[in-house]
Design a protein around this motif. Sequence first.
Motif, PDB file in Angstrom:
ATOM      1  N   UNK A  75     -47.105   7.114 -53.555  1.00  8.62           N
ATOM      2  CA  UNK A  75     -47.039   6.126 -54.645  1.00  8.62           C
ATOM      3  C   UNK A  75     -48.246   5.196 -54.635  1.00  8.62           C
ATOM      4  N   UNK A  76     -48.636   4.748 -53.457  1.00 15.37           N
ATOM      5  CA  UNK A  76     -49.826   3.886 -53.362  1.00 15.37           C
ATOM      6  C   UNK A  76     -51.072   4.672 -53.763  1.00 15.37           C
ATOM      7  N   UNK A  77     -51.173   5.911 -53.303  1.00  9.96           N
ATOM      8  CA  UNK A  77     -52.322   6.754 -53.654  1.00  9.96           C
ATOM      9  C   UNK A  77     -52.403   6.968 -55.162  1.00  9.96           C
ATOM     10  N   UNK A  78     -51.268   7.199 -55.802  1.00  6.61           N
ATOM     11  CA  UNK A  78     -51.256   7.384 -57.261  1.00  6.61           C
ATOM     12  C   UNK A  78     -51.755   6.127 -57.959  1.00  6.61           C
ATOM     13  N   UNK A  79     -51.322   4.969 -57.493  1.00  9.17           N
ATOM     14  CA  UNK A  79     -51.775   3.710 -58.103  1.00  9.17           C
ATOM     15  C   UNK A  79     -53.279   3.524 -58.001  1.00  9.17           C
ATOM     16  N   UNK A 174     -54.800   6.245 -43.097  1.00  6.19           N
ATOM     17  CA  UNK A 174     -54.219   4.899 -43.138  1.00  6.19           C
ATOM     18  C   UNK A 174     -52.704   4.965 -42.924  1.00  6.19           C
ATOM     19  N   UNK A 175     -52.051   5.907 -43.566  1.00 13.37           N
ATOM     20  CA  UNK A 175     -50.609   6.054 -43.424  1.00 13.37           C
ATOM     21  C   UNK A 175     -50.216   6.352 -41.969  1.00 13.37           C
ATOM     22  N   UNK A 176     -50.952   7.249 -41.352  1.00  8.11           N
ATOM     23  CA  UNK A 176     -50.645   7.610 -39.968  1.00  8.11           C
ATOM     24  C   UNK A 176     -50.928   6.451 -39.014  1.00  8.11           C
ATOM     25  N   UNK A 177     -51.994   5.691 -39.296  1.00  5.90           N
ATOM     26  CA  UNK A 177     -52.316   4.535 -38.458  1.00  5.90           C
ATOM     27  C   UNK A 177     -51.249   3.451 -38.578  1.00  5.90           C
TER      28      UNK A 177
END
Length: 180
Positions: A75-79, A174-177
Amino acid sequence: MKPRAPIMFDRLDLLEWQLCHRMAGLSIHRPWLAALRLASKLGDWPAWVVLIALQPLLHGALGWVYLLQYSVTALIAIGVYRLLKTRLCRERPFITFDGSIVCTEPARDRYSFPSGHTMHAVMFCLLTASHSPWLLVLLLPLSLLIAISRVGLGLHYLSDVAAGALIGTAFAWASLQLAG
């Protein structure tokens, strides 16, 4: 008034035109065109929704955490993707080179930079590599075909696909971190 793409895109467009034209020209072969169309459709959303939904089945209780992580990341990536796409306004190759590159699949909008399909493919491959590396046997070929399909169908330039891959990599990292 239509927004104007940055001058750097004009130069990139000309450099990439010949290769895009050749790749799109391969779409005259029916089996290849069918494979590109299928990959494009799967990369639009179905493959990723299935992957997200399978997380609890694949990982039990921890799968619900992955389901949430994948969903929020997507969702953040889509934004961010939509913000970039509507601000940079790079027209698709079949629009820029009217008639010389044939679009063999309908486009959702007129702008090509970056490739959202590729962004998601790379992002989900990297997330999956961290949690279910055995699935990469399926996801890597699919993701590669999705990226190729974007150029092969006349919808994107190679640099759109490369940018989508870089952005997908950044979001997965970023998500994994953040998930630690």
